[in-house]
Motif scaffolding. Structure first.
Motif, PDB file in Angstrom:
ATOM      1  N   GLY A  13       0.826  -1.205   0.000  1.00 38.37           N
ATOM      2  CA  GLY A  13       0.000   0.000   0.000  1.00 38.37           C
ATOM      3  C   GLY A  13       0.858   1.250   0.000  1.00 38.37           C
ATOM      4  O   GLY A  13       2.087   1.183  -0.036  1.00 38.37           O
ATOM      5  N   TYR A  14       0.191   2.390   0.027  1.00 37.22           N
ATOM      6  CA  TYR A  14       0.865   3.678  -0.024  1.00 37.22           C
ATOM      7  C   TYR A  14       0.523   4.472   1.223  1.00 37.22           C
ATOM      8  O   TYR A  14      -0.568   4.353   1.777  1.00 37.22           O
ATOM      9  CB  TYR A  14       0.431   4.462  -1.262  1.00 37.22           C
ATOM     10  CG  TYR A  14       0.757   3.744  -2.547  1.00 37.22           C
ATOM     11  CD1 TYR A  14       2.039   3.781  -3.070  1.00 37.22           C
ATOM     12  CD2 TYR A  14      -0.214   3.034  -3.230  1.00 37.22           C
ATOM     13  CE1 TYR A  14       2.352   3.123  -4.239  1.00 37.22           C
ATOM     14  CE2 TYR A  14       0.077   2.374  -4.408  1.00 37.22           C
ATOM     15  CZ  TYR A  14       1.360   2.423  -4.909  1.00 37.22           C
ATOM     16  OH  TYR A  14       1.668   1.765  -6.058  1.00 37.22           O
ATOM     17  N   THR A  15       1.435   5.327   1.593  1.00 35.64           N
ATOM     18  CA  THR A  15       1.162   6.188   2.738  1.00 35.64           C
ATOM     19  C   THR A  15       0.315   7.368   2.281  1.00 35.64           C
ATOM     20  O   THR A  15       0.221   7.668   1.087  1.00 35.64           O
ATOM     21  CB  THR A  15       2.469   6.714   3.357  1.00 35.64           C
ATOM     22  OG1 THR A  15       3.114   7.560   2.395  1.00 35.64           O
ATOM     23  CG2 THR A  15       3.382   5.580   3.767  1.00 35.64           C
ATOM     24  N   LEU A  16      -0.291   8.047   3.210  1.00 33.64           N
ATOM     25  CA  LEU A  16      -1.113   9.212   2.903  1.00 33.64           C
ATOM     26  C   LEU A  16      -0.284  10.292   2.220  1.00 33.64           C
ATOM     27  O   LEU A  16      -0.736  10.937   1.276  1.00 33.64           O
ATOM     28  CB  LEU A  16      -1.742   9.755   4.193  1.00 33.64           C
ATOM     29  CG  LEU A  16      -2.615  10.995   4.046  1.00 33.64           C
ATOM     30  CD1 LEU A  16      -3.792  10.691   3.120  1.00 33.64           C
ATOM     31  CD2 LEU A  16      -3.094  11.460   5.395  1.00 33.64           C
ATOM     32  N   VAL A  17       0.944  10.464   2.641  1.00 25.82           N
ATOM     33  CA  VAL A  17       1.817  11.470   2.041  1.00 25.82           C
ATOM     34  C   VAL A  17       2.072  11.159   0.567  1.00 25.82           C
ATOM     35  O   VAL A  17       2.045  12.047  -0.279  1.00 25.82           O
ATOM     36  CB  VAL A  17       3.145  11.566   2.830  1.00 25.82           C
ATOM     37  CG1 VAL A  17       4.136  12.469   2.124  1.00 25.82           C
ATOM     38  CG2 VAL A  17       2.885  12.044   4.239  1.00 25.82           C
ATOM     39  N   GLU A  18       2.302   9.909   0.243  1.00 22.78           N
ATOM     40  CA  GLU A  18       2.544   9.524  -1.154  1.00 22.78           C
ATOM     41  C   GLU A  18       1.314   9.782  -2.014  1.00 22.78           C
ATOM     42  O   GLU A  18       1.418  10.309  -3.127  1.00 22.78           O
ATOM     43  CB  GLU A  18       2.941   8.042  -1.231  1.00 22.78           C
ATOM     44  CG  GLU A  18       4.299   7.744  -0.627  1.00 22.78           C
ATOM     45  CD  GLU A  18       4.577   6.253  -0.499  1.00 22.78           C
ATOM     46  OE1 GLU A  18       5.759   5.883  -0.628  1.00 22.78           O
ATOM     47  OE2 GLU A  18       3.623   5.477  -0.280  1.00 22.78           O
ATOM     48  N   VAL A  19       0.147   9.449  -1.510  1.00 24.70           N
ATOM     49  CA  VAL A  19      -1.095   9.664  -2.262  1.00 24.70           C
ATOM     50  C   VAL A  19      -1.327  11.152  -2.481  1.00 24.70           C
ATOM     51  O   VAL A  19      -1.653  11.589  -3.591  1.00 24.70           O
ATOM     52  CB  VAL A  19      -2.293   9.015  -1.538  1.00 24.70           C
ATOM     53  CG1 VAL A  19      -3.600   9.414  -2.188  1.00 24.70           C
ATOM     54  CG2 VAL A  19      -2.149   7.505  -1.523  1.00 24.70           C
ATOM     55  N   LEU A  20      -1.151  11.978  -1.443  1.00 25.03           N
ATOM     56  CA  LEU A  20      -1.338  13.421  -1.581  1.00 25.03           C
ATOM     57  C   LEU A  20      -0.343  14.029  -2.559  1.00 25.03           C
ATOM     58  O   LEU A  20      -0.680  14.937  -3.319  1.00 25.03           O
ATOM     59  CB  LEU A  20      -1.222  14.097  -0.217  1.00 25.03           C
ATOM     60  CG  LEU A  20      -2.378  13.842   0.748  1.00 25.03           C
ATOM     61  CD1 LEU A  20      -2.090  14.473   2.098  1.00 25.03           C
ATOM     62  CD2 LEU A  20      -3.672  14.363   0.176  1.00 25.03           C
ATOM     63  N   LEU A  21       0.869  13.546  -2.559  1.00 25.82           N
ATOM     64  CA  LEU A  21       1.882  14.041  -3.482  1.00 25.82           C
ATOM     65  C   LEU A  21       1.480  13.753  -4.928  1.00 25.82           C
ATOM     66  O   LEU A  21       1.559  14.639  -5.787  1.00 25.82           O
ATOM     67  CB  LEU A  21       3.246  13.417  -3.164  1.00 25.82           C
ATOM     68  CG  LEU A  21       4.412  13.903  -4.020  1.00 25.82           C
ATOM     69  CD1 LEU A  21       4.643  15.392  -3.793  1.00 25.82           C
ATOM     70  CD2 LEU A  21       5.656  13.115  -3.691  1.00 25.82           C
ATOM     71  N   VAL A  22       1.029  12.544  -5.200  1.00 29.21           N
ATOM     72  CA  VAL A  22       0.617  12.177  -6.563  1.00 29.21           C
ATOM     73  C   VAL A  22      -0.591  13.002  -6.998  1.00 29.21           C
ATOM     74  O   VAL A  22      -0.640  13.522  -8.115  1.00 29.21           O
ATOM     75  CB  VAL A  22       0.322  10.662  -6.657  1.00 29.21           C
ATOM     76  CG1 VAL A  22      -0.346  10.316  -7.971  1.00 29.21           C
ATOM     77  CG2 VAL A  22       1.609   9.866  -6.487  1.00 29.21           C
ATOM     78  N   VAL A  23      -1.570  13.168  -6.127  1.00 26.23           N
ATOM     79  CA  VAL A  23      -2.762  13.953  -6.461  1.00 26.23           C
ATOM     80  C   VAL A  23      -2.376  15.409  -6.727  1.00 26.23           C
ATOM     81  O   VAL A  23      -2.890  16.037  -7.657  1.00 26.23           O
ATOM     82  CB  VAL A  23      -3.814  13.841  -5.338  1.00 26.23           C
ATOM     83  CG1 VAL A  23      -4.936  14.846  -5.526  1.00 26.23           C
ATOM     84  CG2 VAL A  23      -4.376  12.433  -5.283  1.00 26.23           C
ATOM     85  N   SER A  24      -1.478  15.952  -5.946  1.00 31.07           N
ATOM     86  CA  SER A  24      -1.026  17.331  -6.156  1.00 31.07           C
ATOM     87  C   SER A  24      -0.337  17.493  -7.500  1.00 31.07           C
ATOM     88  O   SER A  24      -0.574  18.464  -8.221  1.00 31.07           O
ATOM     89  CB  SER A  24      -0.075  17.759  -5.043  1.00 31.07           C
ATOM     90  OG  SER A  24      -0.726  17.704  -3.807  1.00 31.07           O
TER      91      SER A  24
END
Length: 168
Positions: A13-24
């Motif tokens: 899985g991915y951390t919340l920080v990684e997901v937010l970075l990709v979305v940004s």
């Protein structure tokens, strides 16, 4: 003592920080790409439709504020329109030339609307809509602006004066 070796299990899985970075990153890329997908003419016809709506609402509010009729007179032959007072005198400001004695929007002279034309005007068979001192129009009707194959119809409701836009 025995030496106990700890084994770490692989992450799934991915951390919340990684997901937010990709979305940004995707947001920034889409903000740059989407406007470039529209041509200048397509944005111009949208801007022209917004300008017509804004000026119709301005005339309506000006009629209420001054307690006097205000007209918007469309000239589809020359791709322009003008705001007038109750005596038919031009009012406001011409944003292109800076002339403060008249309020004229000319699609052929204004760089923001190059290539945009007024293709149809119908206010009960005429080309003028007059707002009374309560902001109500004398008649309902519509104006259609076009660039290439993109058309927008701006409608003014007969009794209320409500202005709406429809992409055709």
């Amino acid at each position: 003592m025995r030496d106990v070796k700890r084994t770490s299990r692989p992450r799934h899985g991915y951390t919340l920080v990684e997901v937010l970075l990709v979305v940004s990153i995707l947001g920034v890329i889409s903000a740059m790409v989407v406007p470039s997908m529209l041509s200048a003419g397509q944005m111009g016809v949208q801007a022209a439709a917004r300008a017509v709506v804004a000026d119709l609402l301005y005339a309506q509010n000006e009629a209420i504020a001054q307690q006097a009729p205000r007209q918007v007179v469309f000239d589809d032959t020359n791709d322009r329109y003008e705001l007038r007072d109750e005596f038919g005198n031009a009012l406001g400001k011409d944003w292109v030339s800076g002339d403060t004695s008249k309020y004229v929007v000319d699609f052929t002279e204004d760089d923001r609307f190059m290539g945009v034309s007024i293709v149809a005007v119908d206010f009960n068979g005429g080309s003028t809509v007059t707002f009374d001192d309560l902001g109500g129009p004398d008649t309902g009707g519509s104006v259609t602006v076009r660039f290439d194959n993109q058309r927008y119809r701006i409608d003014v409701a007969e009794f209320t004066g409500r202005v709406t836009v429809t992409k055709l």
